[in-house]
Design an enzyme around this catalytic site. Sequence first.
Site, PDB file in Angstrom:
ATOM      1  N   GLU A 177       0.820  -1.223   0.000  1.00  0.00           N
ATOM      2  CA  GLU A 177       0.000   0.000   0.000  1.00  0.00           C
ATOM      3  C   GLU A 177       0.845   1.260   0.000  1.00  0.00           C
ATOM      4  OE1 GLU A 177      -3.534  -1.602   2.922  1.00  0.00           O
ATOM      5  OE2 GLU A 177      -1.804  -0.587   3.737  1.00  0.00           O
ATOM      6  N   PRO A 178       1.600   1.510  -1.044  1.00  0.00           N
ATOM      7  CA  PRO A 178       2.400   2.740  -1.043  1.00  0.00           C
ATOM      8  C   PRO A 178       1.540   3.979  -1.238  1.00  0.00           C
ATOM      9  CG  PRO A 178       2.629   1.589  -3.141  1.00  0.00           C
ATOM     10  CD  PRO A 178       1.755   0.731  -2.274  1.00  0.00           C
ATOM     11  N   GLY A 179       1.836   5.018  -0.480  1.00  0.00           N
ATOM     12  CA  GLY A 179       1.167   6.303  -0.672  1.00  0.00           C
ATOM     13  C   GLY A 179       2.219   7.314  -1.087  1.00  0.00           C
ATOM     14  N   ARG A 180       3.034   7.710  -0.096  1.00  0.00           N
ATOM     15  CA  ARG A 180       4.076   8.712  -0.303  1.00  0.00           C
ATOM     16  C   ARG A 180       4.980   8.406  -1.501  1.00  0.00           C
ATOM     17  NH1 ARG A 180       5.886  11.243   4.381  1.00  0.00           N
ATOM     18  NH2 ARG A 180       5.066   9.423   5.440  1.00  0.00           N
TER      19      ARG A 180
ATOM     20  N   ARG B  54       3.369  19.646   7.192  1.00  0.00           N
ATOM     21  CA  ARG B  54       4.396  18.697   7.628  1.00  0.00           C
ATOM     22  C   ARG B  54       5.580  19.343   8.370  1.00  0.00           C
ATOM     23  NH1 ARG B  54       6.945  15.556   5.013  1.00  0.00           N
ATOM     24  NH2 ARG B  54       6.639  13.672   6.212  1.00  0.00           N
TER      25      ARG B  54
ATOM     26  N   TYR C 165       5.809  17.796  11.907  1.00  0.00           N
ATOM     27  CA  TYR C 165       6.863  16.769  12.060  1.00  0.00           C
ATOM     28  C   TYR C 165       8.276  17.324  11.912  1.00  0.00           C
ATOM     29  CZ  TYR C 165       2.798  14.183  10.135  1.00  0.00           C
ATOM     30  OH  TYR C 165       1.557  13.692   9.858  1.00  0.00           O
TER      31      TYR C 165
ATOM     32  N   CYS D 265      -0.840  33.272  11.032  1.00  0.00           N
ATOM     33  CA  CYS D 265      -0.563  33.932  12.305  1.00  0.00           C
ATOM     34  C   CYS D 265      -0.131  32.896  13.331  1.00  0.00           C
ATOM     35  CB  CYS D 265      -1.801  34.660  12.790  1.00  0.00           C
ATOM     36  SG  CYS D 265      -2.144  36.042  11.731  1.00  0.00           S
ATOM     37  N   GLU D 266       1.102  32.484  13.214  1.00  0.00           N
ATOM     38  CA  GLU D 266       1.626  31.411  14.047  1.00  0.00           C
ATOM     39  C   GLU D 266       3.126  31.372  13.814  1.00  0.00           C
ATOM     40  OE1 GLU D 266      -0.433  28.307  15.150  1.00  0.00           O
ATOM     41  OE2 GLU D 266       1.412  27.359  15.829  1.00  0.00           O
TER      42      GLU D 266
ATOM     43  N   TYR E  24       0.685  13.980   1.365  1.00  0.00           N
ATOM     44  CA  TYR E  24       0.248  14.564   2.634  1.00  0.00           C
ATOM     45  C   TYR E  24       0.398  16.087   2.654  1.00  0.00           C
ATOM     46  CZ  TYR E  24       0.653   9.626   3.744  1.00  0.00           C
ATOM     47  OH  TYR E  24       0.529   8.268   3.717  1.00  0.00           O
TER      48      TYR E  24
HETATM   49  N1  LLP Z   1      -1.065   1.708   4.776  1.00  0.00           N
HETATM   50  C1  LLP Z   1      -1.406   2.047   6.027  1.00  0.00           C
HETATM   51  C2  LLP Z   1      -2.183   1.140   6.831  1.00  0.00           C
HETATM   52  C3  LLP Z   1      -1.028   3.308   6.530  1.00  0.00           C
HETATM   53  O1  LLP Z   1      -1.366   3.635   7.770  1.00  0.00           O
HETATM   54  C4  LLP Z   1      -0.294   4.199   5.718  1.00  0.00           C
HETATM   55  C5  LLP Z   1       0.068   5.514   6.200  1.00  0.00           C
HETATM   56  C6  LLP Z   1       0.036   3.791   4.410  1.00  0.00           C
HETATM   57  C7  LLP Z   1      -0.353   2.535   3.979  1.00  0.00           C
HETATM   58  C8  LLP Z   1       0.808   4.674   3.456  1.00  0.00           C
HETATM   59  O2  LLP Z   1       2.060   4.965   3.946  1.00  0.00           O
HETATM   60  P1  LLP Z   1       3.127   5.734   3.023  1.00  0.00           P
HETATM   61  O3  LLP Z   1       3.543   4.785   1.926  1.00  0.00           O
HETATM   62  O4  LLP Z   1       2.455   6.916   2.479  1.00  0.00           O
HETATM   63  O5  LLP Z   1       4.233   6.067   3.959  1.00  0.00           O
HETATM   64  N2  LLP Z   1       0.811  12.321   7.524  1.00  0.00           N
HETATM   65  C9  LLP Z   1       2.074  11.643   7.653  1.00  0.00           C
HETATM   66  C10 LLP Z   1       1.990  10.220   7.179  1.00  0.00           C
HETATM   67  C11 LLP Z   1       0.975   9.386   7.895  1.00  0.00           C
HETATM   68  C12 LLP Z   1       0.959   8.006   7.343  1.00  0.00           C
HETATM   69  C13 LLP Z   1      -0.176   7.236   7.878  1.00  0.00           C
HETATM   70  N3  LLP Z   1      -0.300   5.936   7.324  1.00  0.00           N
HETATM   71  C14 LLP Z   1       3.149  12.402   6.887  1.00  0.00           C
HETATM   72  O6  LLP Z   1       2.847  13.429   6.311  1.00  0.00           O
HETATM   73  O7  LLP Z   1       4.301  11.992   6.877  1.00  0.00           O
END
Ligand code: LLP
Length: 441
Positions: free
Chosen positions: A291-294, A331, A335, A362-363, A391
Site C-alpha cells: 500500500e504505497p502512498g508517499r 508537515r 513533524y 498567524c503562528e 500529505y
Molecule cells: N497503509 C497504512 C495502513 C497506513 O497507515 C499508511 C500511512 C500507508 C499505507 C501509506 O504509507 P506511506 O507509503 O504513504 O508512507 N501524515 C504523515 C503520514 C501518515 C501516514 C499514515 N499511514 C506524513 O505526512 O508523513
Amino acid sequence: MIVNLYGTSAISEEGHLSVGGVDTVKLSQKYGTALYVYDVAMIREKARAFRNAFEQEKVNYQVAYASKAFSCMAMIQLAEEEGLSLDVVSGGELYTALKAGFPVERIHFHGNNKSEAEIRMALDAKIGCFVVDNFYELTLLEQLAEEKNVVANVLLRITPGIEAHTHDYILTGQEDSKFGFDLQSGQVEQAIVQATSMKAIHLLGLHCHIGSQIFETNGFVMAIEKIYRYLARWFELYGYEPEVLNLGGGFGIRYTEEDHPLPVGDYIAAMVNAVRAQLGNEMKIPEIWIEPGRSLVGEAGLTLYTVGSHKKVPELRHYLAVDGGMTDNLRPALYQAKYEATIANRMNEPKEQVYSVAGKCCESGDMLIWDCKLQSAIAGDTMAVFSTGAYGYSMANNYNRLPRPAVVFVENGEAQLVVKRESFEDLIRHDLPLKQAIISK
Ligand code: LLP
C-alpha cells in the site's frame, strides 16, 4: 539542461523551472499561487516500477495506492489507469473513489473506527475487502454483512511488534498502538478463529503496516519473519494459511539531499524472498499486497508560491515569506519535516542567499524551510518547494481562513486543472448567520 533533482524537471530557455514540459512560472500566472503541481509521468513511472518488481518476482500481487497521501478524482483515475488497487480510510475517501469510477473490487477499506454508516456504504458498493482493525469492527461487519445477505472479504490488521521509522526500528512485545490486533498477546489468533467461523465473513488474510519513510528492507523482513513464526503454528494447529499477506506502505522518498531512497524493486525482492524463505514444505506463497502512498506521489508533487515580504534580523536570520504555509503544507510544523526549494524564475542564477521560508499564517511555527540556500529573491518571484506531493494537499486546511490551493497535473507539455482553487465564498459555504432572535436578546 535537466535539473538534477526531480523527474521531468528541466530549465527552460528563459531560465524558468519547467515540469512535464510546462513552464512553472506560466503555471503560477495562469492558476495563481499557492499551487500544487503534479508530474504525472513520474507517478506513472513509480506505479510501473512497483508493478514490474512484482512481475519479476512472479508472485500474485496487488499494489494499492494509499489514497490518504493525495486523494482527488483525477488522482484516483490515474491510479486506475496504472492498474493499481486503492486503499481508502474513510467514507470521504471511499466516496471520492466511487465518484471517480474506480473498480470497486480493487478497493480496500482501512480505519480503526469505521462507523456503521461507512461500513454499510462500503458493503452496498461491494468493495473488494475490509481491513478489519479490532474485535468491535469484526462483530459489527459480520452483523451488517449478514443483514445484507452478503459475504465481506476481510484482512485482519495486525501489529507485529515491529515499528520502522526511517532508520530506526523499535521492537516491542505488545505494541502500544491504536491500530490492529496484537500478535504477542494472542489477539490475532483469537480473531482468526472467530473470523473463520463467521458465515458472512471470508477471511482473506493478514495485514501489517510497520511505519513511514522507511529506507531499509530489514524492518519488512523482520515483520515477515515474526508473522510467519505464528503462522507456522496456526498452520499446524488449525491448518490455517493466509491467501493474502498485505505488508502495508511506508517506502521512503527523497525530500532533501540527505535522503537516499532504495529502488522500489529492492523492497519488493526483499519481501518476497523473506516470505518464500518462511514457507516450509507445505504452506503456499500468499498473494502479496502493498500500500504505497508517499512513494507514488510524494516526489511527483511540488508547490509553487509567490514571494512576498522579507524580514532581516541582523546577524541572525533573513525571513522570506510566501503566500501559503502550514495551510497547504502542515508537515514542517507537525513533524519538523525538511524540504528543498528553488526560485523558479531564476534557475540560471546561483543559490547564494540563505533564507528561512515563512508562511503567511498567524503562528510563529508557520515556517516551511529553515535556513535554505536560494537564489537572491524579490517580491513577485515564484518559489517552488519540491516533494510536496504526499500529505500536502491531503492535510491542507483553512487556518486563518486561507482558501485551499488548486491542483494542476502536467504531462507531455500540457497542464490540466484537477482541483479548483477554493474561493472566499467556499469558505463560508456552510456558515449560517446568527439567529435574529439571539442577536436582539
Ligand atoms: N497503509 C497504512 C495502513 C497506513 O497507515 C499508511 C500511512 C500507508 C499505507 C501509506 O504509507 P506511506 O507509503 O504513504 O508512507 N501524515 C504523515 C503520514 C501518515 C501516514 C499514515 N499511514 C506524513 O505526512 O508523513
